[in-house]
Design a protein around this motif. Structure first.
Motif, PDB file in Angstrom:
ATOM      1  N   LEU A 130      79.218  18.991 -27.132  1.00  0.00           N
ATOM      2  CA  LEU A 130      78.269  18.008 -27.648  1.00  0.00           C
ATOM      3  C   LEU A 130      76.949  18.664 -28.041  1.00  0.00           C
ATOM      4  CD1 LEU A 130      78.805  15.011 -25.198  1.00  0.00           C
ATOM      5  CD2 LEU A 130      79.500  15.168 -27.595  1.00  0.00           C
ATOM      6  N   SER A 131      76.606  19.780 -27.400  1.00  0.00           N
ATOM      7  CA  SER A 131      75.297  20.393 -27.629  1.00  0.00           C
ATOM      8  C   SER A 131      75.009  20.739 -29.093  1.00  0.00           C
ATOM      9  CB  SER A 131      75.107  21.610 -26.731  1.00  0.00           C
ATOM     10  OG  SER A 131      76.113  22.563 -26.934  1.00  0.00           O
ATOM     11  N   PRO A 132      75.979  21.147 -29.911  1.00  0.00           N
ATOM     12  CA  PRO A 132      75.629  21.447 -31.307  1.00  0.00           C
ATOM     13  C   PRO A 132      75.094  20.247 -32.091  1.00  0.00           C
ATOM     14  CG  PRO A 132      77.704  22.480 -30.760  1.00  0.00           C
ATOM     15  CD  PRO A 132      77.344  21.563 -29.616  1.00  0.00           C
ATOM     16  N   THR A 133      75.338  19.026 -31.600  1.00  0.00           N
ATOM     17  CA  THR A 133      74.783  17.864 -32.305  1.00  0.00           C
ATOM     18  C   THR A 133      73.257  17.934 -32.348  1.00  0.00           C
ATOM     19  OG1 THR A 133      74.702  16.448 -30.330  1.00  0.00           O
ATOM     20  CG2 THR A 133      76.743  16.416 -31.620  1.00  0.00           C
ATOM     21  N   LEU A 134      72.655  18.589 -31.362  1.00  0.00           N
ATOM     22  CA  LEU A 134      71.201  18.724 -31.303  1.00  0.00           C
ATOM     23  C   LEU A 134      70.652  19.524 -32.478  1.00  0.00           C
ATOM     24  CD1 LEU A 134      70.851  19.615 -27.501  1.00  0.00           C
ATOM     25  CD2 LEU A 134      70.436  17.381 -28.570  1.00  0.00           C
ATOM     26  N   THR A 176      70.758  25.270 -31.918  1.00  0.00           N
ATOM     27  CA  THR A 176      71.225  24.511 -30.753  1.00  0.00           C
ATOM     28  C   THR A 176      70.559  25.022 -29.481  1.00  0.00           C
ATOM     29  OG1 THR A 176      73.360  24.039 -31.787  1.00  0.00           O
ATOM     30  CG2 THR A 176      73.262  23.876 -29.386  1.00  0.00           C
ATOM     31  N   LEU A 177      70.523  26.330 -29.304  1.00  0.00           N
ATOM     32  CA  LEU A 177      69.905  26.930 -28.112  1.00  0.00           C
ATOM     33  C   LEU A 177      68.438  26.522 -27.992  1.00  0.00           C
ATOM     34  CD1 LEU A 177      70.380  28.820 -25.686  1.00  0.00           C
ATOM     35  CD2 LEU A 177      69.701  30.725 -27.174  1.00  0.00           C
ATOM     36  N   ASP A 178      67.715  26.577 -29.094  1.00  0.00           N
ATOM     37  CA  ASP A 178      66.312  26.183 -29.096  1.00  0.00           C
ATOM     38  C   ASP A 178      66.167  24.690 -28.779  1.00  0.00           C
ATOM     39  OD1 ASP A 178      63.427  26.861 -29.711  1.00  0.00           O
ATOM     40  OD2 ASP A 178      63.791  25.271 -31.190  1.00  0.00           O
ATOM     41  N   ALA A 179      67.027  23.872 -29.371  1.00  0.00           N
ATOM     42  CA  ALA A 179      66.973  22.424 -29.113  1.00  0.00           C
ATOM     43  C   ALA A 179      67.282  22.117 -27.651  1.00  0.00           C
ATOM     44  CB  ALA A 179      67.941  21.693 -30.041  1.00  0.00           C
ATOM     45  N   GLY A 181      71.824  35.667 -21.670  1.00  0.00           N
ATOM     46  CA  GLY A 181      73.052  35.861 -22.424  1.00  0.00           C
ATOM     47  C   GLY A 181      73.754  34.593 -22.859  1.00  0.00           C
ATOM     48  N   TYR A 182      73.235  33.429 -22.461  1.00  0.00           N
ATOM     49  CA  TYR A 182      73.908  32.169 -22.801  1.00  0.00           C
ATOM     50  C   TYR A 182      73.864  31.913 -24.313  1.00  0.00           C
ATOM     51  CZ  TYR A 182      75.065  27.259 -23.180  1.00  0.00           C
ATOM     52  OH  TYR A 182      75.641  26.081 -23.544  1.00  0.00           O
ATOM     53  N   GLN A 183      75.000  31.570 -24.870  1.00  0.00           N
ATOM     54  CA  GLN A 183      75.126  31.180 -26.274  1.00  0.00           C
ATOM     55  C   GLN A 183      75.916  29.874 -26.328  1.00  0.00           C
ATOM     56  OE1 GLN A 183      73.643  32.952 -28.858  1.00  0.00           O
ATOM     57  NE2 GLN A 183      72.761  34.050 -27.124  1.00  0.00           N
ATOM     58  N   PHE A 212      69.559  19.727 -17.292  1.00  0.00           N
ATOM     59  CA  PHE A 212      70.784  20.518 -17.353  1.00  0.00           C
ATOM     60  C   PHE A 212      70.804  21.415 -18.593  1.00  0.00           C
ATOM     61  CE2 PHE A 212      75.106  21.077 -19.034  1.00  0.00           C
ATOM     62  CZ  PHE A 212      75.674  21.818 -17.995  1.00  0.00           C
ATOM     63  N   LEU A 213      70.463  20.854 -19.744  1.00  0.00           N
ATOM     64  CA  LEU A 213      70.464  21.642 -20.982  1.00  0.00           C
ATOM     65  C   LEU A 213      69.415  22.744 -20.931  1.00  0.00           C
ATOM     66  CD1 LEU A 213      70.910  18.844 -23.678  1.00  0.00           C
ATOM     67  CD2 LEU A 213      72.662  20.337 -22.683  1.00  0.00           C
ATOM     68  N   GLN A 214      68.261  22.441 -20.396  1.00  0.00           N
ATOM     69  CA  GLN A 214      67.199  23.435 -20.283  1.00  0.00           C
ATOM     70  C   GLN A 214      67.600  24.580 -19.352  1.00  0.00           C
ATOM     71  OE1 GLN A 214      64.123  20.598 -19.165  1.00  0.00           O
ATOM     72  NE2 GLN A 214      63.101  20.942 -21.140  1.00  0.00           N
ATOM     73  N   GLN A 215      68.273  24.251 -18.257  1.00  0.00           N
ATOM     74  CA  GLN A 215      68.729  25.285 -17.328  1.00  0.00           C
ATOM     75  C   GLN A 215      69.756  26.198 -17.986  1.00  0.00           C
ATOM     76  OE1 GLN A 215      70.097  22.971 -13.988  1.00  0.00           O
ATOM     77  NE2 GLN A 215      68.064  22.852 -13.067  1.00  0.00           N
TER      78      GLN A 215
END
Length: 184
Positions: free
Chosen positions: A128-132, A60-63, A80-82, A71-74
């Protein structure tokens, strides 16, 4: 806690203790999701496996970092963001790709689980981000490992656990959103 108290107390928790959620409490949360109003089937995949949660988090982090969405890229480059915030439970909510309102069915299920978790004194967050993670190169492997049926797509997720002290990723106070019009 009654339903009104759960609705007003619920907040998005983005820091969790490394403490397992008791099985009986987790079962009640999952059952709340299964009782949600719907117009079609959903699949709830409860991921407690540490290695699988880490893999979903990392993909998810890589996606997010390569999404092209500012926003997602930032978020993805914050030190430390997970994306799963180290929560001990990840519940993936999926629905058939052939049903246009699978995302709605999943979201209603998620809200029931968020309120049940709040009522049980647990922290939770709608994601929603884990859908990536399931759309990229590792997607089919992750779908299989997470128990997602063929022909289903992960629509959203809920993380659950005991809230840790505030972190730098906590957004602050809750605010009421949405306008209301009464037409008599």
């Amino acid at each position: 806690m009654n339903v009104t108290e759960a609705i007003t107390a619920r907040k998005s928790v983005r820091a969790y203790l490394d403490t397992p959620v008791p099985a009986d409490v987790l079962e009640k949360i999952v059952e709340a999701g299964r009782w949600a109003p719907n117009a079609g089937p959903i699949q709830l995949s409860v991921v407690r496996n540490v290695e699988l949660r880490k893999k979903i988090n990392d993909v998810t982090l890589d996606a997010m970092a390569h999404s092209g969405i500012e926003f997602l890229q930032q978020r993805a480059v914050l030190p430390g963001y997970q994306p799963l915030y180290d929560a001990p439970v990840l519940i993936l909510i999926s629905g058939p790709v052939t049903i246009p309102i699978s995302a709605v069915n999943a979201a209603v299920s998620a809200e029931n689980m968020l309120l049940q978790a709040t009522g049980a004194g647990l922290g939770s967050c709608f994601l929603l981000s884990p859908t990536l993670a399931f759309d990229g190169a590792d997607g089919s492997d992750l779908l299989q490992k997470a128990g997602i049926p063929d022909g289903y797509r992960v629509q959203c997720a809920v993380i659950v656990g005991y809230a840790a002290p505030e972190s730098k990723f906590t957004t602050g106070e809750r605010t009421m959103k949405g306008a209301v019009s009464y037409i008599d």
